[in-house]
Design an enzyme around this catalytic site. Structure first.
Site, PDB file in Angstrom:
ATOM      1  N   CYS A  70       0.804  -1.220   0.000  1.00  0.00           N
ATOM      2  CA  CYS A  70       0.000   0.000   0.000  1.00  0.00           C
ATOM      3  C   CYS A  70       0.839   1.274   0.000  1.00  0.00           C
ATOM      4  O   CYS A  70       0.289   2.374  -0.066  1.00  0.00           O
ATOM      5  CB  CYS A  70      -0.943   0.006   1.193  1.00  0.00           C
ATOM      6  SG  CYS A  70      -1.995  -1.466   1.244  1.00  0.00           S
ATOM      7  N   HIS A  85      -2.101   8.135   6.274  1.00  0.00           N
ATOM      8  CA  HIS A  85      -2.407   6.866   5.610  1.00  0.00           C
ATOM      9  C   HIS A  85      -3.844   6.471   5.949  1.00  0.00           C
ATOM     10  O   HIS A  85      -4.602   6.068   5.068  1.00  0.00           O
ATOM     11  CB  HIS A  85      -1.416   5.804   6.063  1.00  0.00           C
ATOM     12  CG  HIS A  85      -1.535   4.503   5.360  1.00  0.00           C
ATOM     13  ND1 HIS A  85      -1.403   4.387   3.998  1.00  0.00           N
ATOM     14  CD2 HIS A  85      -1.759   3.244   5.820  1.00  0.00           C
ATOM     15  CE1 HIS A  85      -1.540   3.110   3.643  1.00  0.00           C
ATOM     16  NE2 HIS A  85      -1.765   2.406   4.734  1.00  0.00           N
ATOM     17  N   HIS A 124      -9.690   2.316   0.060  1.00  0.00           N
ATOM     18  CA  HIS A 124      -8.260   1.993   0.043  1.00  0.00           C
ATOM     19  C   HIS A 124      -7.918   1.381  -1.312  1.00  0.00           C
ATOM     20  O   HIS A 124      -8.262   0.232  -1.599  1.00  0.00           O
ATOM     21  CB  HIS A 124      -7.937   1.026   1.173  1.00  0.00           C
ATOM     22  CG  HIS A 124      -6.464   0.890   1.440  1.00  0.00           C
ATOM     23  ND1 HIS A 124      -5.510   1.325   0.546  1.00  0.00           N
ATOM     24  CD2 HIS A 124      -5.791   0.357   2.498  1.00  0.00           C
ATOM     25  CE1 HIS A 124      -4.310   1.072   1.045  1.00  0.00           C
ATOM     26  NE2 HIS A 124      -4.456   0.497   2.227  1.00  0.00           N
TER      27      HIS A 124
END
Length: 404
Positions: free
Chosen positions: A161, A299, A333
């Site tokens: 990620c 994040h 996400h």
């Protein structure tokens, strides 16, 4: 800024909010709950995902592009936009002095999943010879290079990620080293695929809420993320070169760092040591200290463990309380694309002075000690320096420092 400063001269994006940076920027500014949030099949009940809206040849022209894996298509769209905004012309540039760096976590999982189904149901003779050109993880970078006559370095970075953010950092280093005069960096992933969703569901990473506001970063009732997809891209040049040709100045990449936790395959280090080191090293790289930071793009996955560690880290390092936002509340996400998308949005905050709210989060988790999270509505500020955090499986910690 020093002579080694790197400026962003073009940006591009495709997300569940639409095609183009403006569409996504408006959605996160509004704190919008995106339409199209759809429940998974019965075996994944109460889990959700966000998909990029379908687009055709008017958005992505070119022979054969309709048959590419989505992770390549998304990258091509974002890169096309970024090049157009930069004012550069691939028909006339010296392709040997142009580089491309793509960050991706998964590669062509849509193509590979479909091929596996075809193999199982119809036999090996029915598997397409285009399977690997459409699914190998480096094929987004390769296809971008072919499309835009790029014969300089072509890199693919896989850092889960954090991939999209690492791509920007690697691109910055290529420019500083003098290897290229222009570098395109992109993060892309298209993981809204049943097997990918099932894997995240099995490990408890997806939200257990059935509501449309399932992603709630830093909220006390957060329970996981909403699976998403998309791409973000930037064109980067050395500042003196960009100024010489009168290019747009969309912000600068001042600092970059990438550390590894070496702790656990999927859990961040419990005291955030690796992430803290990444923040400190990126600020040092930029010649700055924590108090110089005006804004943090977190994040912010909405998972209990990650948000707790990141929130405490932000409070520890930035005791002067810079504003904080988490774009995944709206966008979900997007895995390897997230870091690049969020970097572009952080740059937009710097150029406009607008900090988007963290949608769906009613209040900050009391455990996080007064994190200055922007809630409810956007906030008008004049930030000069922003930090964007990207954390990934495998202990990846990437931090970008950006400024005007």
């Amino acid at each position: 800024m020093t002579s080694t400063a790197v400026v962003v001269t073009g940006t591009g994006m495709v997300t569940p909010a639409g095609v183009g940076v403006d569409e996504t920027w408006k959605a996160v500014r509004d704190g919008r709950t995106l339409t199209g949030l759809t429940s998974r099949p019965a075996d994944l009940n109460e889990r959700h995902y966000l998909s990029v809206p379908a687009f055709g040849t008017d958005v992505l022209p070119g022979r054969g592009t309709a048959h590419l894996d989505p992770f390549i298509r998304y990258a091509l769209v974002a890169v096309d936009q970024a090049i157009a905004e930069s004012g550069l012309d691939p028909e006339t540039w010296d392709g040997s002095r142009v580089g491309v760096v793509v960050g991706c976590g998964l590669g062509g999982v849509t193509t590979m999943s479909a091929a596996q189904t075809r193999l199982d149901t119809r036999g090996a003779d029915t598997v397409s010879p285009y399977l690997h050109p459409r699914s190998l993880i480096n094929m987004a970078a390769g296809t971008v290079a072919i499309r835009h006559r790029i014969t300089g370095p072509s890199h693919t970075v896989a850092a889960a990620c954090a991939s999209g953010a690492v791509a920007i950092g690697v691109a910055r280093d290529l420019l500083r080293a003098g290897t290229s005069d222009v570098v395109i960096a992109c993060g892309t992933d298209a993981g809204v695929v049943p097997v990918v969703a099932a894997g995240f569901s099995a490990m408890g990473a997806l939200s257990n809420s059935s509501a449309a506001d399932a992603s709630r970063p830093f909220s006390a009732d957060r329970s996981g993320f909403v699976l998403s997809e998309g791409a973000g891209a930037v064109v980067m040049e050395r500042e003196e070169s960009a100024r010489r040709r009168g290019a747009p100045d969309l912000g600068k990449i001042l600092g970059y760092s990438y550390t590894t936790d070496a702790h656990h395959p999927v859990q961040p280090h419990p005291d955030g040591a690796g992430a803290e080191a990444a923040v400190r090293m990126a600020l040092s790289d930029a010649g700055l200290v924590p108090r110089d930071v005006d804004h943090v793009n977190a994040h912010g996955t909405s998972t209990p463990h990650n948000d707790r560690i990141e929130g405490r880290l932000i409070r520890k390092l930035f005791s002067h309380d810079p504003s904080v936002t988490a774009n995944k509340a709206v966008l979900g996400h997007s895995l390897g694309a997230a870091g690049a998308i969020e970097a572009v949005l952080a740059l937009r905050t710097l150029t406009t002075g607008v900090v988007p709210p963290t949608a769906h989060t009613p209040a900050v988790d009391p455990e996080l000690g007064g994190l200055n999270l922007v809630l409810g509505v956007e906030r008008c500020e004049q930030p000069v320096v922003a930090v964007s955090n990207s954390l990934g499986f495998g202990g990846a910690n990437c931090v970008l420092v950006m400024g005007m």
